[in-house]
Design a protein around this motif. Structure first.
Motif, mmCIF file in Angstrom:
data_model
loop_
_atom_site.group_PDB
_atom_site.id
_atom_site.type_symbol
_atom_site.label_atom_id
_atom_site.label_comp_id
_atom_site.label_asym_id
_atom_site.label_seq_id
_atom_site.Cartn_x
_atom_site.Cartn_y
_atom_site.Cartn_z
ATOM 1 N N ASP A 316 1.003 -1.674 -0.143
ATOM 2 C CA ASP A 316 0.048 0.146 0.065
ATOM 3 C C ASP A 316 1.246 1.320 0.347
ATOM 4 O O ASP A 316 0.112 2.501 -0.835
ATOM 5 C CB ASP A 316 -1.255 0.086 0.780
ATOM 6 C CG ASP A 316 -1.928 -1.462 1.103
ATOM 7 O OD1 ASP A 316 -2.183 -1.715 -0.152
ATOM 8 O OD2 ASP A 316 -2.657 -1.323 2.160
ATOM 9 N N ILE A 317 1.657 1.423 0.677
ATOM 10 C CA ILE A 317 2.822 2.148 0.199
ATOM 11 C C ILE A 317 2.679 2.318 -0.707
ATOM 12 O O ILE A 317 3.578 3.441 -1.558
ATOM 13 C CB ILE A 317 4.272 2.055 1.661
ATOM 14 C CG1 ILE A 317 3.666 1.861 3.299
ATOM 15 C CG2 ILE A 317 5.564 3.315 1.114
ATOM 16 C CD1 ILE A 317 2.602 3.699 3.379
ATOM 17 N N ALA A 319 2.402 1.980 -3.554
ATOM 18 C CA ALA A 319 0.911 1.979 -4.208
ATOM 19 C C ALA A 319 1.386 3.380 -5.167
ATOM 20 O O ALA A 319 0.288 3.449 -5.956
ATOM 21 C CB ALA A 319 -0.156 1.323 -4.539
ATOM 22 N N ASN A 320 0.890 4.428 -3.712
ATOM 23 C CA ASN A 320 1.314 5.749 -3.896
ATOM 24 C C ASN A 320 2.311 6.535 -3.694
ATOM 25 O O ASN A 320 2.571 7.504 -3.149
ATOM 26 C CB ASN A 320 0.184 6.168 -2.581
ATOM 27 C CG ASN A 320 -1.242 5.345 -2.541
ATOM 28 O OD1 ASN A 320 -1.953 5.501 -3.669
ATOM 29 N ND2 ASN A 320 -1.468 4.788 -1.613
ATOM 30 N N TRP A 321 4.075 6.062 -4.004
ATOM 31 C CA TRP A 321 5.031 6.543 -3.818
ATOM 32 C C TRP A 321 5.303 7.568 -4.438
ATOM 33 O O TRP A 321 4.551 7.400 -5.990
ATOM 34 C CB TRP A 321 5.983 5.305 -3.267
ATOM 35 C CG TRP A 321 6.935 5.715 -3.260
ATOM 36 C CD1 TRP A 321 8.372 6.265 -3.371
ATOM 37 C CD2 TRP A 321 7.389 6.264 -1.506
ATOM 38 N NE1 TRP A 321 9.207 6.995 -2.766
ATOM 39 C CE2 TRP A 321 8.938 6.699 -1.685
ATOM 40 C CE3 TRP A 321 6.007 6.077 -0.927
ATOM 41 C CZ2 TRP A 321 9.262 7.203 -0.823
ATOM 42 C CZ3 TRP A 321 7.060 7.168 0.809
ATOM 43 C CH2 TRP A 321 8.629 7.852 0.612
ATOM 44 N N VAL A 322 5.617 8.524 -4.594
ATOM 45 C CA VAL A 322 6.076 9.109 -5.464
ATOM 46 C C VAL A 322 7.835 9.808 -4.842
ATOM 47 O O VAL A 322 7.303 9.996 -3.608
ATOM 48 C CB VAL A 322 5.107 10.409 -5.793
ATOM 49 C CG1 VAL A 322 6.328 12.086 -6.373
ATOM 50 C CG2 VAL A 322 3.953 10.053 -6.494
#
Length: 425
Positions: A316-317, A319-322
């Motif tokens: 989950d981390i 999946a939204n990492w930028v």
């Protein structure tokens, strides 16, 4: 060149147990290639391997762990059933004697899958390899952290050496748990029975027994003790130990059962939780998972499920990492710690009820014990409390769910009654 949408070219997972398999599934969508390395030779069939010395111990996949693995590897539940996992209904297929009474037999709307640890791993390996970018390399010992990868996940379990020198705070409990297990063929009168049986006496009684139905219509049976009280490792002594339990159900099944393996004994001296968050001491782009973070009293069956929860947190981390992967550990570890915290709280508070357990008891320990006992008694009376207790214990719901709602009010009522009885005495 990295494909658009990917976070890096190569991720390496060290350790191909359940934690490593779950970790590989968690990162597979975010890297060009994922390599899973293990020092053992990994069999094609459901066989024991040297790197899992407790493979003969009952391994329970909590419902929360099953849901996490299904989320990471869709189709896992069906694959486990196809491989012979036993679907145990809660509580129609369960006989659980806890402290002083049998749990009521009610339909809680849940079931759990039970099978041997080697069979669990075999299914998960097959599921994982459906990801075309994942490679499993066995007989590949890792003596030092790799330096030429974008992300490394360390899943080497209780005996991890790769992160052993990282100076992080630890919470440790001296639990001194000993347990012996063997695999048995069922006698004729129990063929086809898919019943899970547990005997969990009230502390300080340190006897404990589990009968777990597994593939091939067999049983894994585990008997436990603590603090130097040895469980025999011969079949006749094993049967005699079961006969001394407060209820006869386990001894009755053992009486005519045929041992398919030797009785294998284990001992766990301590439960350990390493507080890696906020990650300032970890090597760059290196993450621990599973027992590398927290290893519990194994008789509570939390290890596989906590590892799967850690893997879901990592997925989950990512999946939204930028941004830079240098900062992933600081984002991931607090979420992994929360998964560990709930499991640790459930297990440690029971461990600490044994006076000989070494470790710091929290300031509110007596209050917690009273609350836990009130919830147990309320679960005997009320189906909604029994269901909630199962959900929290199986990591389906957070333990905060016990503090609000109708079930919480029923527990509070039972706690008040207990207080009244105490004052009368």
């Amino acid at each position: 060149m990295i494909t658009e949408g990917k976070l890096g070219a190569r991720a390496v997972i060290v350790g191909a147990g359940v934690a490593g398999l779950a970790a590989a599934a968690a990162v597979a969508s975010f890297f060009e290639t994922v390599e899973l390395l293990d020092k053992d030779e990994l069999p094609d069939t459901a066989q024991a391997r040297k790197g899992v010395p407790q493979d003969l111990q009952v391994h329970i996949l909590l419902k929360g762990g099953e849901l996490a693995l299904e989320s990471l590897l869709p189709g896992t539940r069906a694959a486990l059933l196809a491989a012979g996992a036993i679907n145990v209904g809660q509580t129609g297929d369960v006989s659980l004697w806890e402290r002083d009474a049998w749990h009521p037999a009610r339909d809680l709307g849940y079931s759990q899958l039970m099978m041997s640890r080697p069979a669990f791993e075999q299914v998960l390996r097959r599921q994982l390899l459906r990801h075309g970018n994942v490679t499993i390399r066995d007989r590949s010992a890792v003596e030092a952290l790799p330096s030429d990868v974008d992300l490394t996940v360390v899943a080497t379990g209780r005996g991890d050496r790769l992160l052993a020198d990282v100076p992080v705070p630890e919470t440790t409990l001296g639990i001194e748990v000993a347990y012996s297990s063997a695999r048995f063929a069922k006698p004729e009168r129990f063929r086809g029975e898919g019943r899970f049986i547990g005997c969990i006496p009230r502390p300080p009684d340190d006897r404990y027994g589990l009968v777990c139905p597994i593939e091939n219509d067999q049983w894994l049976i585990t008997l436990c003790s603590r603090f130097g009280n040895r469980v025999p490792d011969d079949v006749e002594g094993f049967r005699a130990h079961a006969a001394a339990l407060p209820v006869p159900d386990i001894a009755d099944r053992l009486r005519e059962a045929v041992a398919l393996t030797p009785v294998r004994s284990y001992r766990i001296a301590a439960a350990r939780w390493r507080h890696f968050e906020p990650a300032t001491m970890l090597p760059r782009r290196v993450l621990p998972i599973g027992d590398c973070i927290s290893s519990f009293n194994p008789t509570f069956g939390q290890g596989m499920s906590v590892a799967a929860g850690h893997a879901v947190a990592l997925r989950d981390i990512l999946a939204n990492w930028v941004g830079s992967l240098d900062d992933v550990a600081a984002a991931y570890l607090p979420h992994a710690a929360e998964v560990s915290r709930q499991a640790w709280s459930l297990a440690a508070m029971v461990d600490l009820e044994y006076p000989r357990t070494r470790g710091e008891r929290p300031a509110n320990f007596d209050k917690f014990v009273l609350g836990s006992e009130a919830m147990r008694r309320a679960a005997m009376l009320h189906p909604e409390v029994q269901r909630l207790r199962f959900e929290i214990g199986n990591l389906v719901k957070p333990d905060s769910a016990a503090r609000s709602g109708p079930a919480a009010r029923l527990v509070a009522r039972e706690l008040a009654r207990a207080g009244g009885r105490s004052r009368e005495r």
